[in-house]
Design an enzyme around this catalytic site. Structure first.
Site, short mmCIF file in Angstrom:
data_model
loop_
_atom_site.label_atom_id
_atom_site.label_comp_id
_atom_site.label_asym_id
_atom_site.label_seq_id
_atom_site.Cartn_x
_atom_site.Cartn_y
_atom_site.Cartn_z
N TRP A 19 47.74 31.27 39.48
CA TRP A 19 47.09 32.17 40.43
C TRP A 19 46.09 31.33 41.25
O TRP A 19 45.24 30.66 40.66
CB TRP A 19 46.38 33.27 39.65
CG TRP A 19 45.66 34.29 40.47
CD1 TRP A 19 46.12 34.90 41.59
CD2 TRP A 19 44.35 34.81 40.23
NE1 TRP A 19 45.19 35.79 42.05
CE2 TRP A 19 44.09 35.75 41.24
CE3 TRP A 19 43.39 34.58 39.24
CZ2 TRP A 19 42.91 36.46 41.30
CZ3 TRP A 19 42.21 35.29 39.30
CH2 TRP A 19 41.97 36.22 40.32
N ASP A 72 44.14 34.34 30.17
CA ASP A 72 43.88 35.29 31.25
C ASP A 72 44.85 36.46 31.06
O ASP A 72 46.05 36.32 31.26
CB ASP A 72 44.12 34.60 32.60
CG ASP A 72 43.87 35.52 33.78
OD1 ASP A 72 43.52 36.70 33.56
OD2 ASP A 72 44.03 35.07 34.93
N ALA A 81 45.52 39.80 32.49
CA ALA A 81 45.18 40.72 33.59
C ALA A 81 46.21 41.83 33.76
O ALA A 81 45.98 42.75 34.55
CB ALA A 81 45.04 39.93 34.89
N LYS A 126 44.37 46.43 36.61
CA LYS A 126 45.78 46.73 36.88
C LYS A 126 46.27 47.85 35.96
O LYS A 126 46.87 48.81 36.42
CB LYS A 126 46.66 45.49 36.68
CG LYS A 126 46.15 44.25 37.37
CD LYS A 126 46.30 44.36 38.87
CE LYS A 126 45.41 43.43 39.65
NZ LYS A 126 45.21 42.09 39.23
N1 PMP Z 1 44.02 36.91 36.74
C1 PMP Z 1 45.13 37.07 37.45
C2 PMP Z 1 46.32 36.24 37.13
C3 PMP Z 1 45.16 37.98 38.52
O1 PMP Z 1 46.28 38.12 39.22
C4 PMP Z 1 44.01 38.74 38.80
C5 PMP Z 1 43.97 39.73 39.92
N2 PMP Z 1 44.77 39.51 40.98
C6 PMP Z 1 42.87 38.54 38.01
C7 PMP Z 1 42.92 37.62 36.99
C8 PMP Z 1 41.58 39.24 38.27
O2 PMP Z 1 41.61 40.58 38.26
P1 PMP Z 1 40.36 41.48 38.63
O3 PMP Z 1 40.74 42.25 39.84
O4 PMP Z 1 40.17 42.33 37.43
O5 PMP Z 1 39.17 40.61 38.86
#
Ligand code: PMP
Length: 402
Positions: free
Chosen positions: A140, A221, A223, A256
Site C-alpha cells: 500500500w 496491518d 485493515a 472497512k
Molecule cells: N492499511 C491498508 C492496507 C489500507 O488499505 C488502509 C486504508 N486504505 C489502511 C491501512 C488504513 O485505514 P484507515 O482508513 O483505517 O486509516
C-alpha cells in the site's frame, strides 16, 4: 520595527515550501466524476460499494448511532488510550482465544489504521536500537510515508509478480533470512492491498517459524478483516505469526469492516515479552499518542463498542459484513469465469486485485471505455456491479490480448 529584521531577498517562511504532487487516486476520482458517459466505471476508489454503487452506512452502525444519541451523557475527554472497552471488545475478534487469554497483548484506540501504523512506528523508534522494517513489493503506497515519517529504515523485498500473478514466497523468505534479530516484518493480515494476493495458511506457518527462529517481530496491518473469507479465516495468519513471535505489533482498522471510513476507527496492539513489559509499552503508547493527537476521535469507537455490546446489533453487523463479502466473492467468481486469464482473481481476496496491464493500457481503458483504475492496474472489485462486470471483463481481456 519588525520590518527592519527582514532581509529583502530572504523568502518568507511559507514561500520556502515546495509544491507537492497531488494524490493520484484522488485525481482519478475527480476524472471519473467528470466523465459523462453512462457506462463509466470507477474502480479506482478504495471503498466498498454495494450493487447500486453506494457506500452505505451499515444498518448496525445507524442503530448504534441512534442509541448513542439517546444515551450518551457527556462528550468530556477520554484518555489517550481512547475507548478502552472498544479495545477490549475488538481484541478477541483480532486474536481469538489468544487475545482473551494473553496479558502480554495490550492495545490503544487510534485514529484509524493509519493512526495505528504511525503510532507503532513511533514506538519502534522510541525503543531505540536499529531495527529495520522489511516490506514486500508492492505494498500500500501509504505504508512508506506513514511508517517512514517516524524514521524507521525500510528494506524492500519481493512479494508479488504482477505478470505471472503469483506471490513470490520463496524470494520473500530468502530476503527475510537476511534480517537481524529485532528487525520487523510488515505483513498484510489479509486482503493484500494492492494485489489481493494473500499468503496461504502453510506459507503463514513457514513465515511464523522463521519469525520465531530468527527473533523477528511481525508488524501486521489488518485493515480488511471479514472482507476476504470471513472474520475468522482472515485473522488466521495474524494469529499464527503473533503467537509464534516473542513480540509483535498489530495495526487494526474498523474503517472497512464497519464501513466507518471518515470516523477514523482503529486500534494498535502490542505483544510484549511479559505482562509487566506490556504495561510499560502501553504507557509509552499513551505518551506517544499525546504528542500526536492527544486522544483519538470517539464516535466511531463508541459505535463499534455499542454494536459489540449489543447481541442483536452484533449479529446484524456480522450478517451485513457477510453480505459485503458474498458480493465481492461473487464478482470475483464472475470475472474468473469470464476468461481463464482472469481466473487468478477468484483466488485472491478483499476489495483489490491487480491486473497485468501497462500504465498505457490503463489510460487507454479510461479513454475508450470510461474505466477508471489506478495506473498500477489495481482495481476495486466492489466498484463493479452485476450489470457491468462482463463489460469490464471484455474490455480488460481485449487489452491483455493487445
Ligand atoms: N492499511 C491498508 C492496507 C489500507 O488499505 C488502509 C486504508 N486504505 C489502511 C491501512 C488504513 O485505514 P484507515 O482508513 O483505517 O486509516
Amino acid at each position: 520595527m519588525t520590518e527592519n529584521f527582514l532581509l529583502a531577498d530572504e523568502p518568507r517562511l511559507f514561500d520556502r515550501l515546495e509544491a507537492q504532487a497531488s494524490d493520484s487516486l484522488l485525481a482519478l476520482i475527480g476524472l471519473a466524476k467528470a466523465d459523462t458517459r453512462p457506462e463509466k466505471i470507477d474502480v479506482g476508489v478504495g471503498v466498498y460499494r454495494d450493487a447500486a454503487g453506494a457506500t452505505p452506512i451499515l444498518r448496525a452502525v445507524k442503530a448504534a448511532e441512534k442509541v448513542l444519541i439517546e444515551t450518551q451523557e457527556t462528550k468530556s475527554y477520554l484518555g489517550s488510550e481512547g475507548d478502552a472497552r472498544f479495545v477490549e471488545l475488538i481484541k478477541p475478534i483480532v486474536f481469538g482465544g489468544l487475545g482473551a487469554r494473553s496479558d502480554r497483548i495490550v492495545g490503544v484506540q487510534t485514529p484509524g489504521g493509519c493512526g495505528a501504523l504511525r503510532l507503532g512506528a513511533e514506538l519502534i523508534k522510541a525503543a531505540g536500537g536499529n531495527s529495520r522494517i522489511f516490506v514486500g513489493q508492492p505494498t500500500w503506497p501509504n505504508h512508506v510515508p506513514l511508517i517512514g515519517a517516524a524514521g524507521v529504515e525500510f528494506v524492500a523485498h519481493p512479494y508479488y509478480d504482477k505478470e505471472t500473478r503469483t506471490v513470490l514466497f520463496d524470494e520473500m523468505i530468502e530476503a527475510l533470512k537476511g534480517a537481524r534479530a529485532g528487525d520487523l516484518v510488515l505483513v498484510h493480515g489479509c486482503c493484500h492491498n494492492p494485489t489481493g494476493a494473500d499468503l496461504s495458511l502453510n506459507q503463514w506457518r513457514e513465515l511464523a517459524d522463521l519469525i520465531a527462529e530468527r527473533g523477528l517481530l511481525p508488524y501486521v496491518d489488518l485493515a480488511y478483516q471479514g472482507l476476504g473469507n470471513g472474520l475468522e479465516d482472515d485473522a488466521a495468519g495474524t494469529r499464527l505469526v503473533v503467537e509464534a513471535a516473542e513480540q509483535a505489533l498489530v495495526a487494526q482498522s474498523c474503517d472497512k469492516n464497519f464501513g466507518l471510513y471518515r470516523e477514523r476507527t482503529g486500534a494498535l496492539f502490542i505483544k510484549a515479552s511479559s505482562a509487566e513489559q506490556a504495561q510499560v509499552a502501553f504507557g509509552n503508547l499513551l505518551g506517544l499518542a499525546r504528542t500526536m493527537w492527544s486522544m483519538p476521535p470517539d464516535h466511531g469507537a463508541a459505535i463499534v463498542r455499542t454494536i459489540l455490546e449489543t447481541e442483536e446489533l452484533e449479529a446484524d453487523w456480522r450478517a451485513e459484513l457477510k453480505e459485503m463479502l458474498t458480493r465481492i466473492r461473487s464478482l470475483r467468481a464472475r470475472l474468473a469465469a469470464y476468461d481463464e486469464r482472469l481466473a487468478f482473481i477468484d483466488e485472491q481476496n478483499g476489495m483489490f486485485s491487480m491486473l497485468p496491464l501497462t500504465p498505457e493500457a490503463v489510460v487507454e481503458l479510461r479513454a475508450s471505455h470510461g474505466i477508471y483504475m489506478a495506473n498500477s492496474g489495481r482495481f476495486n472489485v466492489a466498484g463493479l456491479s452485476d450489470d457491468n462486470v462482463d463489460y469490464f471483463a471484455a474490455a480488460v481481456v481485449a487489452k491483455l490480448d493487445g
